[in-house]
Design an enzyme around this catalytic site. Structure first.
Site, PDB file in Angstrom:
ATOM      1  N   ARG A 171       2.455 -42.230   8.202  1.00 17.85           N
ATOM      2  CA  ARG A 171       1.961 -41.032   8.707  1.00 17.85           C
ATOM      3  C   ARG A 171       1.686 -39.959   7.724  1.00 17.85           C
ATOM      4  O   ARG A 171       0.573 -39.231   7.884  1.00 17.85           O
ATOM      5  CB  ARG A 171       2.848 -40.304   9.693  1.00 17.85           C
ATOM      6  CG  ARG A 171       3.170 -41.623  11.049  1.00 17.85           C
ATOM      7  CD  ARG A 171       4.309 -40.950  11.959  1.00 17.85           C
ATOM      8  NE  ARG A 171       3.966 -39.574  12.336  1.00 17.85           N
ATOM      9  CZ  ARG A 171       3.253 -39.372  13.330  1.00 17.85           C
ATOM     10  NH1 ARG A 171       2.773 -40.359  14.102  1.00 17.85           N
ATOM     11  NH2 ARG A 171       2.943 -38.144  13.743  1.00 17.85           N
ATOM     12  N   HIS A 228      -1.601 -37.011   7.205  1.00 18.87           N
ATOM     13  CA  HIS A 228      -1.682 -35.815   6.900  1.00 18.87           C
ATOM     14  C   HIS A 228      -2.443 -35.374   5.834  1.00 18.87           C
ATOM     15  O   HIS A 228      -3.246 -34.327   5.712  1.00 18.87           O
ATOM     16  CB  HIS A 228      -0.400 -35.220   6.929  1.00 18.87           C
ATOM     17  CG  HIS A 228       0.691 -35.421   8.011  1.00 18.87           C
ATOM     18  ND1 HIS A 228       0.177 -35.098   9.378  1.00 18.87           N
ATOM     19  CD2 HIS A 228       2.006 -36.002   8.387  1.00 18.87           C
ATOM     20  CE1 HIS A 228       1.061 -35.597  10.501  1.00 18.87           C
ATOM     21  NE2 HIS A 228       2.034 -35.905   9.722  1.00 18.87           N
ATOM     22  N   ASN A 252       7.573 -29.418  16.106  1.00 14.14           N
ATOM     23  CA  ASN A 252       7.466 -30.366  15.022  1.00 14.14           C
ATOM     24  C   ASN A 252       8.717 -30.476  14.193  1.00 14.14           C
ATOM     25  O   ASN A 252       8.908 -31.379  13.442  1.00 14.14           O
ATOM     26  CB  ASN A 252       6.291 -30.209  14.070  1.00 14.14           C
ATOM     27  CG  ASN A 252       4.869 -30.540  14.949  1.00 14.14           C
ATOM     28  OD1 ASN A 252       4.056 -29.948  14.645  1.00 14.14           O
ATOM     29  ND2 ASN A 252       5.041 -31.591  15.997  1.00 14.14           N
ATOM     30  N   ARG A 263      -1.911 -41.338  14.225  1.00 17.37           N
ATOM     31  CA  ARG A 263      -2.271 -42.411  14.750  1.00 17.37           C
ATOM     32  C   ARG A 263      -3.355 -42.898  13.894  1.00 17.37           C
ATOM     33  O   ARG A 263      -3.845 -44.067  13.769  1.00 17.37           O
ATOM     34  CB  ARG A 263      -2.852 -42.167  16.288  1.00 17.37           C
ATOM     35  CG  ARG A 263      -1.854 -41.979  17.195  1.00 17.37           C
ATOM     36  CD  ARG A 263      -2.261 -41.101  18.360  1.00 17.37           C
ATOM     37  NE  ARG A 263      -2.388 -39.956  18.102  1.00 17.37           N
ATOM     38  CZ  ARG A 263      -2.943 -39.262  19.185  1.00 17.37           C
ATOM     39  NH1 ARG A 263      -3.693 -39.747  20.265  1.00 17.37           N
ATOM     40  NH2 ARG A 263      -2.937 -37.803  18.858  1.00 17.37           N
ATOM     41  N   TRP A 264      -4.316 -42.017  13.205  1.00 16.40           N
ATOM     42  CA  TRP A 264      -5.169 -42.482  12.215  1.00 16.40           C
ATOM     43  C   TRP A 264      -4.815 -43.211  10.924  1.00 16.40           C
ATOM     44  O   TRP A 264      -5.087 -44.162  10.631  1.00 16.40           O
ATOM     45  CB  TRP A 264      -5.745 -40.992  11.747  1.00 16.40           C
ATOM     46  CG  TRP A 264      -6.974 -41.370  10.534  1.00 16.40           C
ATOM     47  CD1 TRP A 264      -8.497 -41.278  10.956  1.00 16.40           C
ATOM     48  CD2 TRP A 264      -6.661 -41.585   9.386  1.00 16.40           C
ATOM     49  NE1 TRP A 264      -9.000 -41.703  10.003  1.00 16.40           N
ATOM     50  CE2 TRP A 264      -8.327 -41.624   8.815  1.00 16.40           C
ATOM     51  CE3 TRP A 264      -5.958 -41.410   8.296  1.00 16.40           C
ATOM     52  CZ2 TRP A 264      -8.488 -41.682   7.550  1.00 16.40           C
ATOM     53  CZ3 TRP A 264      -5.937 -41.699   7.189  1.00 16.40           C
ATOM     54  CH2 TRP A 264      -7.584 -41.749   6.559  1.00 16.40           C
ATOM     55  N   ARG A 320      -3.759 -31.348  26.492  1.00 20.51           N
ATOM     56  CA  ARG A 320      -2.673 -30.324  26.469  1.00 20.51           C
ATOM     57  C   ARG A 320      -2.635 -29.352  25.559  1.00 20.51           C
ATOM     58  O   ARG A 320      -3.416 -29.280  24.550  1.00 20.51           O
ATOM     59  CB  ARG A 320      -1.300 -31.197  26.570  1.00 20.51           C
ATOM     60  CG  ARG A 320      -0.821 -31.876  25.211  1.00 20.51           C
ATOM     61  CD  ARG A 320       0.624 -32.679  25.483  1.00 20.51           C
ATOM     62  NE  ARG A 320       0.919 -33.357  24.333  1.00 20.51           N
ATOM     63  CZ  ARG A 320       0.740 -34.818  24.494  1.00 20.51           C
ATOM     64  NH1 ARG A 320       0.713 -35.668  25.522  1.00 20.51           N
ATOM     65  NH2 ARG A 320       1.080 -35.533  23.362  1.00 20.51           N
ATOM     66  N   GLU A 344     -12.917 -20.583  26.045  1.00 21.00           N
ATOM     67  CA  GLU A 344     -13.463 -21.890  26.315  1.00 21.00           C
ATOM     68  C   GLU A 344     -12.590 -23.016  25.576  1.00 21.00           C
ATOM     69  O   GLU A 344     -12.109 -23.016  24.483  1.00 21.00           O
ATOM     70  CB  GLU A 344     -14.804 -21.936  26.001  1.00 21.00           C
ATOM     71  CG  GLU A 344     -15.418 -20.812  26.440  1.00 21.00           C
ATOM     72  CD  GLU A 344     -15.791 -21.017  28.274  1.00 21.00           C
ATOM     73  OE1 GLU A 344     -15.563 -22.140  28.566  1.00 21.00           O
ATOM     74  OE2 GLU A 344     -15.735 -19.952  28.829  1.00 21.00           O
ATOM     75  N   ASP A 404      -5.076 -32.796  15.788  1.00 22.03           N
ATOM     76  CA  ASP A 404      -4.101 -33.742  16.130  1.00 22.03           C
ATOM     77  C   ASP A 404      -4.644 -34.884  15.793  1.00 22.03           C
ATOM     78  O   ASP A 404      -5.888 -35.061  15.974  1.00 22.03           O
ATOM     79  CB  ASP A 404      -3.710 -33.483  17.751  1.00 22.03           C
ATOM     80  CG  ASP A 404      -2.636 -34.294  18.098  1.00 22.03           C
ATOM     81  OD1 ASP A 404      -1.779 -34.685  17.151  1.00 22.03           O
ATOM     82  OD2 ASP A 404      -2.397 -34.501  19.378  1.00 22.03           O
ATOM     83  N   GLY A 405      -3.760 -35.943  15.733  1.00 23.50           N
ATOM     84  CA  GLY A 405      -4.432 -37.394  15.460  1.00 23.50           C
ATOM     85  C   GLY A 405      -4.051 -37.851  13.987  1.00 23.50           C
ATOM     86  O   GLY A 405      -4.594 -38.985  13.931  1.00 23.50           O
TER      87      GLY A 405
HETATM   88  C1  IPE Z   1       0.452 -30.206  18.057  1.00 21.03           C
HETATM   89  O1  IPE Z   1       0.556 -31.480  17.832  1.00 21.03           O
HETATM   90  C2  IPE Z   1       1.083 -29.248  17.237  1.00 21.03           C
HETATM   91  C3  IPE Z   1       0.211 -29.551  15.908  1.00 21.03           C
HETATM   92  C4  IPE Z   1      -1.260 -30.069  15.769  1.00 21.03           C
HETATM   93  C5  IPE Z   1       0.600 -28.706  14.706  1.00 21.03           C
HETATM   94  P1  IPE Z   1       1.705 -32.434  18.429  1.00 21.03           P
HETATM   95  O2  IPE Z   1       1.231 -33.828  17.909  1.00 21.03           O
HETATM   96  O3  IPE Z   1       2.968 -31.847  18.042  1.00 21.03           O
HETATM   97  O4  IPE Z   1       1.628 -32.306  19.962  1.00 21.03           O
HETATM   98  P2  IPE Z   1       2.279 -33.089  21.238  1.00 21.03           P
HETATM   99  O5  IPE Z   1       3.778 -32.892  20.813  1.00 21.03           O
HETATM  100  O6  IPE Z   1       1.882 -34.467  21.059  1.00 21.03           O
HETATM  101  O7  IPE Z   1       2.256 -32.156  22.210  1.00 21.03           O
HETATM  102  C1  IPE Z   2      -1.084 -33.725  13.931  1.00 24.85           C
HETATM  103  O1  IPE Z   2      -1.061 -34.903  13.826  1.00 24.85           O
HETATM  104  C2  IPE Z   2      -0.412 -32.994  12.614  1.00 24.85           C
HETATM  105  C3  IPE Z   2       0.823 -32.255  12.870  1.00 24.85           C
HETATM  106  C4  IPE Z   2       1.611 -32.220  14.219  1.00 24.85           C
HETATM  107  C5  IPE Z   2       1.904 -31.800  11.905  1.00 24.85           C
HETATM  108  P1  IPE Z   2       0.090 -35.635  14.488  1.00 24.85           P
HETATM  109  O2  IPE Z   2       1.199 -36.059  13.317  1.00 24.85           O
HETATM  110  O3  IPE Z   2       0.597 -35.168  15.784  1.00 24.85           O
HETATM  111  O4  IPE Z   2      -0.679 -37.175  14.590  1.00 24.85           O
HETATM  112  P2  IPE Z   2      -0.484 -37.922  15.916  1.00 24.85           P
HETATM  113  O5  IPE Z   2      -0.435 -37.312  17.246  1.00 24.85           O
HETATM  114  O6  IPE Z   2       0.917 -38.817  15.790  1.00 24.85           O
HETATM  115  O7  IPE Z   2      -1.508 -39.112  15.846  1.00 24.85           O
HETATM  116 MG    MG Z   3       0.359 -35.239  17.627  1.00 26.95          MG
END
Ligand code: IPE
Ligand code: IPE
Ligand code: MG
Length: 250
Positions: free
Chosen positions: A32, A36, A67, A23-24, A194, A207, A19-20
């Protein structure tokens, strides 16, 4: 600084919620999808590092059922990335077998085809299995397992299904993950605390490790830190500290 790891206690199965990325990218004033793309480089580095450390299964949460609710241009960019990033090279170089879990039927045809081909090409690789969770959610998986149990029974028997036939083993065997052990360690990058519908059944005794680092910035040292944290914990599986220590000394 490299972490001192006990190479005899490397987790056999590591699951990661990557995740992230968004935002990165946003912090860099980029779309965005740029995040990825950067995330794919992290996948390569972390895969090699897991192989080097002797991890046997690496399960990566790549695209969740939820997603699908993202803007269509972001979904298209993600599907495009899946297609372009599945080069045989990374799997062949590292002797990694590739597997997919999730609702494949929802993916574009060409993505499904590429995924199947990659699974076939890498089927004999044995150093590690990389599992990509795509169009995956744990509740979808569990509900599907229940439907399959009933359907299989109805196809093979005219007797009604008896309640005692539904055991934990039968459920596990019908999950998408039936070819591997449960994760020892679940890592989530990106700062959220989460689970987001990931491997709910399988993480019963995993863990958990959460870190703030955005996935594109997550590196080998960060992985080693997570494993060091895992190694510093005592897995008790309901028993007492003393019982576990006695077993370890025998
Ligand atoms: C969880 O990330 C799913 C993946 C990393 C593929 P999300 O960014 O979709 O999770 P939520 O919706 O913030 O919980
Ligand atoms: C996780 O990064 C990758 C996917 C869910 C596909 P996000 O796209 O959720 O990135 P943030 O959480 O918005 O930063
Ligand atoms: Mg995310």
């Amino acid at each position: 600084m490299a972490e001192e790891l006990d190479m005899t206690r490397i987790p056999q199965h590591i699951a990661i919620t990557m995740d992230g990325n968004g935002r990165w990218a946003t912090e860099r004033n980029k779309p965005r999808s740029y995040g990825h793309q950067a995330g794919v480089d992290t996948v390569r580095r972390i895969t090699s590092e897991c192989v080097r450390l002797g991890v046997k299964f690496l399960t990566l949460y790549t695209f969740s059922t939820e997603n699908w609710n993202r803007p269509s241009d972001e979904i298209a960019a993600l599907m495009g990335l899946v297609l372009t990033s599945l080069e045989d090279e990374i799997f062949m170089k590292n002797n990694v077998r590739f597997r997919v879990i999730g609702d494949m039927a929802r993916l574009p045809e060409e993505v499904q085809k590429k995924l199947r081909e990659t699974e076939e090409h890498t089927a004999k690789n044995a150093a590690m299995t990389m599992v990509v969770a795509l169009s995956y959610s744990a509740r979808w998986e569990i509900a599907k397992a229940m439907r399959e149990i009933v359907a299989e029974h109805q196809a093979n028997s005219s007797e009604p299904l008896r309640p005692e036939m539904i055991t934990e083993e039968v459920i596990s065997e019908h999950l998408e993950t039936n070819f591997m052990p449960d994760p020892d360690l679940l890592i989530r990058t990106g700062g959220e605390l989460r689970i987001s519908n990931y491997l709910l059944w399988q993480i019963a005794y995993s863990e958990l490790y959460f870190c703030d680092t955005y996935w594109p910035d997550f590196n080998e040292q960060d992985l080693q830190k997570a494993i060091a944290s895992f190694q510093s914990r005592q897995r008790r599986f309901g028993k007492t500290e003393k019982q576990v220590e006695e077993k370890e000394n025998n």
